[in-house]
Enzyme design. Sequence first.
Site, PDB file in Angstrom:
ATOM      1  N   ILE A  59       0.835  -1.200   0.000  1.00  0.00           N
ATOM      2  CA  ILE A  59       0.000   0.000   0.000  1.00  0.00           C
ATOM      3  C   ILE A  59       0.872   1.253   0.000  1.00  0.00           C
ATOM      4  O   ILE A  59       1.966   1.253   0.565  1.00  0.00           O
ATOM      5  CB  ILE A  59      -0.972  -0.030   1.217  1.00  0.00           C
ATOM      6  CG1 ILE A  59      -2.129   0.946   1.038  1.00  0.00           C
ATOM      7  CG2 ILE A  59      -0.231   0.164   2.526  1.00  0.00           C
ATOM      8  CD1 ILE A  59      -3.299   0.688   1.982  1.00  0.00           C
ATOM      9  N   CYS A  60       0.383   2.303  -0.667  1.00  0.00           N
ATOM     10  CA  CYS A  60       1.013   3.625  -0.618  1.00  0.00           C
ATOM     11  C   CYS A  60      -0.114   4.638  -0.432  1.00  0.00           C
ATOM     12  O   CYS A  60      -1.108   4.323   0.213  1.00  0.00           O
ATOM     13  CB  CYS A  60       1.866   3.899  -1.855  1.00  0.00           C
ATOM     14  SG  CYS A  60       0.949   3.940  -3.403  1.00  0.00           S
ATOM     15  N   ARG A  61      -0.001   5.818  -0.992  1.00  0.00           N
ATOM     16  CA  ARG A  61      -1.095   6.778  -0.804  1.00  0.00           C
ATOM     17  C   ARG A  61      -2.253   6.499  -1.748  1.00  0.00           C
ATOM     18  O   ARG A  61      -3.405   6.456  -1.335  1.00  0.00           O
ATOM     19  CB  ARG A  61      -0.612   8.213  -0.986  1.00  0.00           C
ATOM     20  CG  ARG A  61      -1.762   9.174  -0.782  1.00  0.00           C
ATOM     21  CD  ARG A  61      -1.379  10.602  -0.748  1.00  0.00           C
ATOM     22  NE  ARG A  61      -2.603  11.406  -0.578  1.00  0.00           N
ATOM     23  CZ  ARG A  61      -2.637  12.691  -0.715  1.00  0.00           C
ATOM     24  NH1 ARG A  61      -1.562  13.360  -1.003  1.00  0.00           N
ATOM     25  NH2 ARG A  61      -3.780  13.328  -0.557  1.00  0.00           N
TER      26      ARG A  61
END
Length: 108
Positions: A59-61
């Site tokens: 996951i990232c932004r």
Amino acid sequence: MSDFETVKVNDIPAGARLLDVREDYEWSAGHAETALHIPLEQLPARLDDLDPDEDLYVICRTGGRSFRAAQWLVAQGYSAFNVAGGMDQWLESGLPLVSESGLKPVIL
């Protein structure tokens, strides 16, 4: 075509290993409590921190960095899934967040 799946935040299995590849300042502001934090640029040097037999939900932004990370991890022989919408979607879905600052968690 990618060699990995993209999943929605609500489809992450309970107890799954969540790998957050955002920058330190993003992590400090707000993150999933059980996530492992390895910024994208540190991933090659910290590959030994990951279990090759464990599914990784990256996951990232918003999903761009996690897409690249999942793609790279799969090429290294790991089982990785890109989390669609990233932490923005996590927040919108009402999933719990914590911060390192003691302040109300936010997504930067």
